[in-house]
Design an enzyme around this catalytic site. Structure first.
Site, PDB file in Angstrom:
ATOM      1  N   SER A  10       0.945  -1.158   0.093  1.00 29.92           N
ATOM      2  CA  SER A  10      -0.042   0.207  -0.055  1.00 29.92           C
ATOM      3  C   SER A  10       0.824   1.181   0.163  1.00 29.92           C
ATOM      4  O   SER A  10       1.753   1.512   0.945  1.00 29.92           O
ATOM      5  CB  SER A  10      -0.966   0.098   1.260  1.00 29.92           C
ATOM      6  OG  SER A  10      -1.476   1.356   1.503  1.00 29.92           O
ATOM      7  N   HIS A  35      -1.022  -1.183  -4.156  1.00 30.46           N
ATOM      8  CA  HIS A  35      -2.299  -0.825  -3.635  1.00 30.46           C
ATOM      9  C   HIS A  35      -2.580   0.584  -3.225  1.00 30.46           C
ATOM     10  O   HIS A  35      -1.430   1.006  -2.797  1.00 30.46           O
ATOM     11  CB  HIS A  35      -2.540  -1.438  -2.326  1.00 30.46           C
ATOM     12  CG  HIS A  35      -3.648  -1.441  -1.672  1.00 30.46           C
ATOM     13  ND1 HIS A  35      -4.965  -2.099  -2.044  1.00 30.46           N
ATOM     14  CD2 HIS A  35      -4.330  -0.435  -0.628  1.00 30.46           C
ATOM     15  CE1 HIS A  35      -5.891  -1.771  -1.402  1.00 30.46           C
ATOM     16  NE2 HIS A  35      -5.650  -0.800  -0.277  1.00 30.46           N
ATOM     17  N   ASP A  37      -4.541   3.524  -1.902  1.00 33.81           N
ATOM     18  CA  ASP A  37      -5.476   4.331  -1.090  1.00 33.81           C
ATOM     19  C   ASP A  37      -6.039   5.611  -1.402  1.00 33.81           C
ATOM     20  O   ASP A  37      -5.478   6.628  -1.330  1.00 33.81           O
ATOM     21  CB  ASP A  37      -4.824   4.016   0.367  1.00 33.81           C
ATOM     22  CG  ASP A  37      -4.895   2.643   0.764  1.00 33.81           C
ATOM     23  OD1 ASP A  37      -6.024   1.965   0.752  1.00 33.81           O
ATOM     24  OD2 ASP A  37      -3.804   2.337   1.375  1.00 33.81           O
ATOM     25  N   MET A  39      -8.488   8.416  -0.133  1.00 31.86           N
ATOM     26  CA  MET A  39      -9.298   9.018   1.307  1.00 31.86           C
ATOM     27  C   MET A  39      -9.768  10.479   0.945  1.00 31.86           C
ATOM     28  O   MET A  39      -8.920  11.243   0.251  1.00 31.86           O
ATOM     29  CB  MET A  39      -8.458   8.605   2.304  1.00 31.86           C
ATOM     30  CG  MET A  39      -8.014   7.459   2.563  1.00 31.86           C
ATOM     31  SD  MET A  39      -7.183   7.298   4.163  1.00 31.86           S
ATOM     32  CE  MET A  39      -6.344   5.511   4.276  1.00 31.86           C
ATOM     33  N   HIS A  68      -8.357   1.704  -4.084  1.00 28.98           N
ATOM     34  CA  HIS A  68      -9.350   1.303  -2.901  1.00 28.98           C
ATOM     35  C   HIS A  68      -9.793   2.416  -2.607  1.00 28.98           C
ATOM     36  O   HIS A  68      -9.209   3.479  -2.129  1.00 28.98           O
ATOM     37  CB  HIS A  68      -8.509   0.834  -1.747  1.00 28.98           C
ATOM     38  CG  HIS A  68      -9.170   0.445  -0.478  1.00 28.98           C
ATOM     39  ND1 HIS A  68      -8.630   0.324   0.781  1.00 28.98           N
ATOM     40  CD2 HIS A  68     -10.421   0.696  -0.607  1.00 28.98           C
ATOM     41  CE1 HIS A  68      -9.446   0.344   1.525  1.00 28.98           C
ATOM     42  NE2 HIS A  68     -10.707   0.581   0.995  1.00 28.98           N
ATOM     43  N   MET A  70     -11.961   5.074  -0.680  1.00 31.91           N
ATOM     44  CA  MET A  70     -12.653   5.468   0.549  1.00 31.91           C
ATOM     45  C   MET A  70     -13.169   6.850   0.486  1.00 31.91           C
ATOM     46  O   MET A  70     -12.772   7.818   1.197  1.00 31.91           O
ATOM     47  CB  MET A  70     -11.706   5.299   1.771  1.00 31.91           C
ATOM     48  CG  MET A  70     -11.298   3.825   2.251  1.00 31.91           C
ATOM     49  SD  MET A  70      -9.745   3.605   2.950  1.00 31.91           S
ATOM     50  CE  MET A  70      -8.666   3.703   1.613  1.00 31.91           C
ATOM     51  N   MET A 139     -11.479  -5.636   5.154  1.00 29.69           N
ATOM     52  CA  MET A 139     -10.909  -4.614   5.958  1.00 29.69           C
ATOM     53  C   MET A 139     -10.476  -5.414   7.449  1.00 29.69           C
ATOM     54  O   MET A 139     -11.309  -5.895   7.847  1.00 29.69           O
ATOM     55  CB  MET A 139     -11.408  -3.516   6.401  1.00 29.69           C
ATOM     56  CG  MET A 139     -11.635  -2.309   4.996  1.00 29.69           C
ATOM     57  SD  MET A 139     -10.041  -2.109   4.247  1.00 29.69           S
ATOM     58  CE  MET A 139      -9.101  -1.299   5.462  1.00 29.69           C
ATOM     59  N   GLY A 144      -8.696   4.329   7.096  1.00 27.94           N
ATOM     60  CA  GLY A 144      -8.329   5.597   7.403  1.00 27.94           C
ATOM     61  C   GLY A 144      -6.992   5.977   7.395  1.00 27.94           C
ATOM     62  O   GLY A 144      -6.393   6.889   7.270  1.00 27.94           O
ATOM     63  N   PHE A 145      -6.183   4.838   7.981  1.00 24.62           N
ATOM     64  CA  PHE A 145      -4.813   5.083   8.523  1.00 24.62           C
ATOM     65  C   PHE A 145      -3.991   3.575   8.261  1.00 24.62           C
ATOM     66  O   PHE A 145      -4.623   2.577   8.543  1.00 24.62           O
ATOM     67  CB  PHE A 145      -4.894   5.632   9.890  1.00 24.62           C
ATOM     68  CG  PHE A 145      -5.444   6.901  10.206  1.00 24.62           C
ATOM     69  CD1 PHE A 145      -4.791   7.920   9.880  1.00 24.62           C
ATOM     70  CD2 PHE A 145      -6.826   6.815  10.632  1.00 24.62           C
ATOM     71  CE1 PHE A 145      -5.558   9.174  10.207  1.00 24.62           C
ATOM     72  CE2 PHE A 145      -7.471   7.978  10.741  1.00 24.62           C
ATOM     73  CZ  PHE A 145      -7.034   9.210  10.478  1.00 24.62           C
ATOM     74  N   GLY A 146      -2.628   3.901   8.052  1.00 23.92           N
ATOM     75  CA  GLY A 146      -1.880   2.540   7.896  1.00 23.92           C
ATOM     76  C   GLY A 146      -1.228   2.494   9.252  1.00 23.92           C
ATOM     77  O   GLY A 146      -1.742   3.223  10.297  1.00 23.92           O
ATOM     78  N   ASP A 181      -6.964  -6.255   4.003  1.00 24.99           N
ATOM     79  CA  ASP A 181      -6.112  -5.075   4.374  1.00 24.99           C
ATOM     80  C   ASP A 181      -6.205  -4.272   5.428  1.00 24.99           C
ATOM     81  O   ASP A 181      -7.335  -4.294   5.947  1.00 24.99           O
ATOM     82  CB  ASP A 181      -6.960  -4.010   2.971  1.00 24.99           C
ATOM     83  CG  ASP A 181      -6.265  -2.708   2.883  1.00 24.99           C
ATOM     84  OD1 ASP A 181      -5.332  -2.438   3.522  1.00 24.99           O
ATOM     85  OD2 ASP A 181      -6.877  -1.970   2.196  1.00 24.99           O
ATOM     86  N   GLY A 182      -4.981  -4.454   6.135  1.00 19.21           N
ATOM     87  CA  GLY A 182      -4.971  -3.780   7.427  1.00 19.21           C
ATOM     88  C   GLY A 182      -4.135  -4.756   8.359  1.00 19.21           C
ATOM     89  O   GLY A 182      -4.650  -5.815   8.898  1.00 19.21           O
ATOM     90  N   GLY A 183      -2.938  -4.246   8.745  1.00 20.65           N
ATOM     91  CA  GLY A 183      -2.086  -4.955   9.875  1.00 20.65           C
ATOM     92  C   GLY A 183      -1.622  -6.383   9.305  1.00 20.65           C
ATOM     93  O   GLY A 183      -1.130  -7.058  10.187  1.00 20.65           O
ATOM     94  N   GLY A 203       1.209  -2.304   4.001  1.00 20.96           N
ATOM     95  CA  GLY A 203       1.635  -1.019   3.908  1.00 20.96           C
ATOM     96  C   GLY A 203       2.738  -0.848   4.713  1.00 20.96           C
ATOM     97  O   GLY A 203       3.953  -0.758   4.234  1.00 20.96           O
ATOM     98  N   SER A 204       2.393  -0.624   6.171  1.00 27.27           N
ATOM     99  CA  SER A 204       3.678  -0.303   6.879  1.00 27.27           C
ATOM    100  C   SER A 204       4.930  -1.500   6.919  1.00 27.27           C
ATOM    101  O   SER A 204       6.075  -1.484   7.055  1.00 27.27           O
ATOM    102  CB  SER A 204       3.357  -0.024   8.521  1.00 27.27           C
ATOM    103  OG  SER A 204       2.336  -0.952   8.615  1.00 27.27           O
TER     104      SER A 204
END
Ligand code: DX5
Ligand code: ZN
Length: 232
Positions: A10, A35, A37, A39, A68, A70, A139, A144-146, A181-183, A203-204
Site C-alpha cells: 500500500s 495498492h 488508497d 481517502m 481502494h 474510501m 478490511m 483511514g490510516f496505515g 487489508d490492514g495490519g 503498507g507499513s
C-alpha cells in the site's frame, strides 16, 4: 512453485516525496500489485491521493494498480481512475447510492470491480451481486490510516467469505479474488492465508522495512510475506 497469491504494497506508507521511485522499487522487489488508497476526508477522516497521482505513477510500472476508494460519492470518480490507468477499483458499499450500478460502471470502464467490507459491515452485501464481483476486499482494521493492528475477528469473517466465494465458483466456474487489508505482517500472514485470503495488502510492513539508503530494501520483506502466505 509459482505463488498463487498476490502481495500488494500500500502506497499509503511509501515516501510521497519520491513516489515513482518507491513504485519501481517495490515492483523490482517482487510486489504483484500496487495498492492505491484514496481517502476523501468525508467517508474517512483522512485525505490522500487522487486520479492525477494514479496517472503520474502509471508509467512507472506494468503491475496492476489496485485502487481502494474510501470516498463518497463513489460513481463520480470511477471514470477518472479508469482513465488514469487503474486496473482494479474497489469501493465500500455504504458509500455507494446503488451498489450494483457502481460495480457495473467500473466494469464498463474496463476495470475489475470489487466491494470492500469494513470490520462492522456484514458479508450479506455481496450475496446478490456475486456475478458482478472480481474482488472481495475485507478490511482487518477500520479504514483511514496505515499502521493499525490486525483485528483478530477478521479471520472468522475471511473463512465465511471463502465459503461464499468457493460456492459461487463451483456453480459459475468464475473465480473471485479474496483480498485482505490492514495490519498484515510477516508474523500473521500465515494464519490470514490459512483463513482463505489470496491477495494481501501490506503498507507499513513493506515500506517500513530496511534502510532508506538500500535500493533492495524491500526484497527481504516481500519474499518473507510471500513465503508466509504459503507461496514460496
Ligand atoms: C487503511 C488502508 C490500508 C493501509 C494498510 O485504510 O486501506 O491499505 O494502508 O496499511 P497497514 O498495512 O500499515 O495496516
Ligand atoms: Zn487499502
Amino acid at each position: 512453485m509459482t505463488c498463487p497469491c498476490r502481495i500488494a504494497p500500500s502506497l499509503l506508507s511509501a515516501d510521497f516525496s519520491r513516489l515513482g521511485e518507491e513504485v519501481r522499487n517495490v515492483v523490482a522487489s517482487g510486489a504483484d500489485w500496487i495498492h492505491f488508497d484514496v481517502m476523501d476526508n468525508h467517508y474517512v477522516p483522512n485525505l490522500t491521493i487522487g486520479p492525477l497521482v494514479c496517472e503520474a505513477i502509471r508509467p512507472c510500472t506494468e503491475a496492476p494498480i489496485d485502487v481502494h476508494l474510501m470516498v463518497r460519492p463513489v460513481d463520480r470518480i470511477i471514470p477518472d481512475f479508469a482513465k488514469a490507468g487503474a486496473d482494479v477499483i474497489t469501493f465500500h458499499p455504504e458509500a455507494s447510492e446503488h451498489v450494483d450500478r457502481s460495480l457495473g460502471l467500473i466494469r464498463e470502464q474496463g476495470c475489475k470491480a470489487g466491494l470492500v467490507f469494513n470490520p462492522a459491515t456484514p458479508l450479506t452485501w455481496m450475496d446478490h451481486v456475486m456475478d458482478k464481483l472480481d474482488v472481495v476486499l475485507l478490511m482487518s482494521v477500520n479504514p483511514g490510516f496505515g499502521g493499525q493492528k490486525f483485528i483478530p475477528g477478521t479471520l472468522a469473517k475471511l473463512r465465511e467469505a471463502r465459503q461464499k466465494i468457493d460456492a459461487f465458483e463451483r456453480e459459475s466456474g468464475r473465480r473471485i479474488l479474496l483480498e485482505i487489508d490492514g495490519g498484515v505482517k510477516v508474523d500473521n500472514i500465515g494464519e490470514i492465508a490459512a483463513a482463505g485470503a489470496d491477495t494481501f495488502v501490506a503498507g507499513s510492513a513493506v515500506f517500513g522495512a530496511g534502510r532508506d539508503d538500500d535500493p533492495h530494501r524491500y526484497d527481504t520483506v516481500i519474499a518473507a510475506l510471500r513465503a508466509g502466505a504459503g507461496g514460496g
